[in-house]
Motif scaffolding. Structure first.
Motif, PDB file in Angstrom:
ATOM      1  N   SER A  14       1.103  -1.545  -0.152  1.00  0.00           N
ATOM      2  CA  SER A  14       0.040   0.053  -0.209  1.00  0.00           C
ATOM      3  C   SER A  14       1.302   1.800  -0.459  1.00  0.00           C
ATOM      4  N   SER A  19       0.262   3.045   4.448  1.00  0.00           N
ATOM      5  CA  SER A  19       0.024   1.629   4.987  1.00  0.00           C
ATOM      6  C   SER A  19       0.886   0.740   5.021  1.00  0.00           C
ATOM      7  N   LYS A  23      -3.278  -3.326   0.313  1.00  0.00           N
ATOM      8  CA  LYS A  23      -3.735  -2.960  -0.436  1.00  0.00           C
ATOM      9  C   LYS A  23      -5.118  -3.554  -0.324  1.00  0.00           C
ATOM     10  N   HIS A  26      -7.897  -3.389   2.449  1.00  0.00           N
ATOM     11  CA  HIS A  26      -8.448  -2.046   2.290  1.00  0.00           C
ATOM     12  C   HIS A  26      -9.453  -2.020   2.614  1.00  0.00           C
ATOM     13  N   GLN A  27     -10.572  -1.556   3.261  1.00  0.00           N
ATOM     14  CA  GLN A  27     -11.682  -1.686   3.127  1.00  0.00           C
ATOM     15  C   GLN A  27     -12.813  -0.397   1.729  1.00  0.00           C
ATOM     16  N   ARG A 232      -6.097   6.713  -1.364  1.00  0.00           N
ATOM     17  CA  ARG A 232      -7.114   7.196  -0.235  1.00  0.00           C
ATOM     18  C   ARG A 232      -7.985   8.273  -0.748  1.00  0.00           C
ATOM     19  N   LEU A 235     -10.053   5.346  -2.874  1.00  0.00           N
ATOM     20  CA  LEU A 235     -10.533   4.108  -1.906  1.00  0.00           C
ATOM     21  C   LEU A 235     -11.692   5.209  -2.036  1.00  0.00           C
TER      22      LEU A 235
END
Length: 322
Positions: A14, A19, A23, A26-27, A232, A235
């Motif tokens: 990530s 992070s 990767k 990640h939710q 992010r 995301l």
């Protein structure tokens, strides 16, 4: 010939998300993004899935080992997408038929697009079908290069592209359908002759074409669907897309969502007809809400939980089935 299998690339870090979590874990709307990719593959009649894991492989395997149709291949060093496929040679060797190769960070994939890849592979007797999309925002993406007759010629990565090739707007989505045995043979012939010194999966179609096999570039994806999550911000964008789609479907089917832009509801939630969801309500997990209910405003409901028809959840009330 057996039914199609899928190989899901899930070994990446990530890095751009800053992070330590892999990767693909990640939710997005309460679920790891890779699970949406698995669902898309299953919806396209795939019954066997190989997840290629690498960075924090233990975490990814722990999350996905609950699924009986998922097996794993380990990529200890990340030397490119072609190298990742080399790590599952044994699984490919044991499979006769079509293989979908999918990225684990593309949670918006649709069943119909994957079906079209598989159908084209069979109907045109190809050894590879490359899923493509078209966008003016093509920076960083592999370009689809065609000959004067519009036939596939090659895929060129951003760092290896000429100025003219960089202007091409048809891009590689990273989703493919291959004949398993042709893929195996092509993996033995690719070399890390690029600026990254990596084994590119994108070189496999060129190897196949050069040996006289049929390779098709099929513009079957839209860019929203093909969006991979690397940041992010992306995301959050994917989460908003899933939310908008789900809430639109519920409203079409008789639920009132007073202010969709100010409401969070997981796509896995089920909502009844004539139910009203007031603004700033948050509904997550496996929640089933019956008909003629009234929720909120500012209510929080966490599944697993089932609310009978006619239930009223007062403003600021918090219900949890955990």
């Amino acid at each position: 010939m057996s039914g199609p299998m899928a190989v899901v690339l899930a070994a990446g870090k990530s890095t751009r998300m800053k992070s330590a979590l892999p990767k693909v874990l990640h939710q997005v709307c309460g679920r790891p993004m890779v699970e949406y990719v698995l669902d898309a593959a299953r919806s396209a009649s795939v019954t066997r899935i190989v997840a290629i894991v690498g960075h924090r492989a233990d975490l990814v395997q722990a999350e996905l080992s609950k699924y009986s149709d998922v097996e794993f291949a380990l990529q200890v060093e990340q030397k490119g997408t072609g190298h990742a496929l080399m790590m599952c040679r044994d699984q490919l060797r044991s499979h006769q038929g079509a293989v979908l190769v999918l990225a684990g960070d593309t949670p918006l994939l649709k069943r119909d697009s994957l079906f079209r890849l598989l159908a084209t592979l069979e109907d045109q007797r190809a050894t590879c079908v490359i899923g493509t999309a078209r966008t003016a925002n093509n920076f960083g993406l592999g370009r689809i290069i065609r000959d004067a007759d519009g036939r596939f010629e090659k895929i060129v990565e951003e760092k290896d592209a000429t100025a003219e090739e960089k202007r091409v707007q048809e891009i590689n989505t990273g989703c493919y359908a291959f004949d398993s045995q042709a893929l195996l043979a092509s993996l033995d012939k690719i070399k890390p002759n690029n600026s990254q010194a990596e084994y590119y999966l994108t070189d496999c179609p060129r190897v196949m074409k050069d040996s006289g096999q049929k390779v098709v570039a099929l513009e079957t994806f839209d860019m929203v669907e093909a969006l991979g999550v690397n940041t992010r911000e992306q995301l959050a964008e994917v989460t908003r897309t899933l939310q908008r789609t789900a809430m639109s479907n519920w409203m079409v089917n008789g639920t009132t969502i007073v202010s969709p832009e100010n409401t969070f509801i997981d796509p896995q939630v089920k909502l009844g007809a004539d139910t009203v969801i007031e603004p700033f309500s948050f509904i997550s997990g496996a929640v089933v809400i019956g008909d003629n209910c009234h929720i909120g405003p500012n209510a929080v409901i966490e599944g697993p939980l089932q609310l009978e028809s006619g239930t009223i959840v007062a403003p600021f009330q918090h219900l949890s089935g955990k």
